[in-house]
Design a protein around this motif. Structure first.
Motif, PDB file in Angstrom:
ATOM      1  N   PHE A   4       5.061  -1.868   1.205  1.00 14.44           N
ATOM      2  CA  PHE A   4       5.897  -2.157   2.377  1.00 14.44           C
ATOM      3  C   PHE A   4       6.052  -3.658   2.579  1.00 14.44           C
ATOM      4  O   PHE A   4       7.152  -4.136   2.913  1.00 14.44           O
ATOM      5  N   ALA A  35       4.552   1.287   8.078  1.00 13.81           N
ATOM      6  CA  ALA A  35       5.772   0.670   8.598  1.00 13.81           C
ATOM      7  C   ALA A  35       5.704   0.478  10.110  1.00 13.81           C
ATOM      8  O   ALA A  35       6.675   0.015  10.725  1.00 13.81           O
ATOM      9  N   PHE A  92      10.326   4.384   4.074  1.00 10.12           N
ATOM     10  CA  PHE A  92      10.272   3.193   4.926  1.00 10.12           C
ATOM     11  C   PHE A  92      11.572   3.049   5.719  1.00 10.12           C
ATOM     12  O   PHE A  92      11.547   2.724   6.913  1.00 10.12           O
ATOM     13  N   GLU A 130       9.178   5.481  -1.958  1.00  8.69           N
ATOM     14  CA  GLU A 130       8.561   5.032  -0.715  1.00  8.69           C
ATOM     15  C   GLU A 130       9.541   4.222   0.120  1.00  8.69           C
ATOM     16  O   GLU A 130       9.498   4.270   1.360  1.00  8.69           O
ATOM     17  N   TYR A 179       8.622  -4.754   0.203  1.00  6.62           N
ATOM     18  CA  TYR A 179       9.941  -4.202   0.516  1.00  6.62           C
ATOM     19  C   TYR A 179      10.621  -4.942   1.660  1.00  6.62           C
ATOM     20  O   TYR A 179      11.845  -5.125   1.662  1.00  6.62           O
ATOM     21  N   GLN A 180       9.862  -5.402   2.615  1.00 11.33           N
ATOM     22  CA  GLN A 180      10.445  -6.098   3.757  1.00 11.33           C
ATOM     23  C   GLN A 180      11.266  -7.313   3.345  1.00 11.33           C
ATOM     24  O   GLN A 180      12.230  -7.670   4.026  1.00 11.33           O
ATOM     25  N   CYS A 218       3.339   6.508   4.929  1.00 11.86           N
ATOM     26  CA  CYS A 218       4.479   5.596   4.795  1.00 11.86           C
ATOM     27  C   CYS A 218       4.964   5.142   6.170  1.00 11.86           C
ATOM     28  O   CYS A 218       5.230   3.950   6.386  1.00 11.86           O
ATOM     29  N   TYR A 219       5.098   6.077   7.107  1.00  9.96           N
ATOM     30  CA  TYR A 219       5.512   5.722   8.464  1.00  9.96           C
ATOM     31  C   TYR A 219       4.468   4.821   9.118  1.00  9.96           C
ATOM     32  O   TYR A 219       4.798   3.840   9.791  1.00  9.96           O
ATOM     33  N   GLN A 270      14.611  -5.813   0.087  1.00  6.08           N
ATOM     34  CA  GLN A 270      15.292  -4.532   0.277  1.00  6.08           C
ATOM     35  C   GLN A 270      16.508  -4.366  -0.635  1.00  6.08           C
ATOM     36  O   GLN A 270      16.825  -3.250  -1.056  1.00  6.08           O
TER      37      GLN A 270
END
Length: 294
Positions: free
Chosen positions: A275, A224, A159, A155, A278-279, A220-221, A282
């Protein structure tokens, strides 16, 4: 206070499990070689799992959650354990040959899967060894796991494409289906097993329905904050050269799981959590360079 032992505890599934049980008031021990950052609130047992020695002697664990990969992994840990109540092995759907009738049932024949090779064979041996040593252990067979702390570039790859505004290179028409399971639901499933204590001890786990790769990338998009545009790729080239999954469609039968865990996290909600993590993390993801058709 109940004690739980997690093998690993520093990467994705085992790390999420460790932090889950810390948050739920357990005394959490993690067994690893101390080569990565440890989660807050855990007790480190620093050792190679094949050379534990007497480090576990005198400790009674209410729960052991193991991500063992091989027969030897199981044998070494079992020999080192002093005493415990419950043992849960996180296995894999890779134990099912791709030629087996789908959806895969827990009773289906196990064997080599050409996509996963020795990984699946080793998981089969780990399962068999554990059940010989402890017939009451539980075994969970997930499909693709996702969510916060996922260091595998799945994922996170999408992202990155979304955040950079890329047109996404979609394999063919994007209708290949994948099956997922949110890592938080994996924790909930373990908790429910220990409460309900079902007679069956092997469980496929996962979302009930598969999702097409086109639908998955779109979500996923969306989480994000981007709208996706696709470039359909019909080149005679392996998916894995430009996409984050193999060209392999399968589905697990999870009816047995559904009798224990009534609801699972929606894909959108799970990816939102992934997400959000992840932000801020990374650099913790193992990136892979994929072919670009620009």
């Amino acid at each position: 206070m109940k004690k739980v032992l997690i093998t690993g505890g520093t990467v994705f599934v085992s790390r999420y499990l460790a932090e889950h049980y810390v948050a739920n008031g357990y005394e959490v021990y993690v067994l690893n070689r101390n080569t990565r950052t440890q989660s807050e609130g855990v007790y480190l047992i620093e050792a190679d799992r094949h050379k534990i020695g007497d480090l576990l002697q005198g400790i009674h664990f209410n729960l052991v959650v193991d991500t063992a990969y091989t027969r030897e992994d199981i044998e070494c840990l079992r020999e080192a354990l002093y005493s415990y109540d419950d043992y849960v092995l996180i296995s894999s759907s890779a134990v099912y040959p791709e030629t087996t009738m789908q959806p895969f049932l827990e009773e289906a024949p196990l064997g080599k899967n050409s996509i996963w090779g020795n990984y699946g064979i080793n998981k089969i041996e780990a399962e068999h060894t554990l059940l010989k040593l402890d017939k009451d252990a539980y075994i969970l067979r997930p499909p693709y796991l996702y969510g916060p702390m996922n260091n595998v570039y799945r994922e996170a790859f999408v992202f990155d494409c979304a955040l950079s505004g890329k047109t996404f290179n979609l394999p063919e028409d994007g209708e290949m289906k994948l099956q997922f399971f949110y890592v938080g639901d994996l924790c909930r499933m373990i908790d429910e097993l220990l409460v309900q204590r079902p007679e069956k001890h092997i469980f496929n786990v996962g979302n009930k329905d598969g999702i097409t790769i086109k639908e998955w990338v779109t979500i996923c998009y969306e989480v994000a904050g981007r709208k996706v545009t696709f470039r359909n790729i019909y080149e005679n080239i392996s998916y894995r050269e430009y996409f984050c999954f193999n060209e392999y469609e399968y589905i697990l039968d999870v009816e047995r799981q559904n009798q224990i865990l009534q609801e699972t996290t929606s894909m959108k909600d799970g990816l939102k959590e992934a997400f959000a993590w992840y932000q801020n993390h990374q650099m913790e993801v193992n990136r892979r360079k994929y072919k670009d058709f620009d």
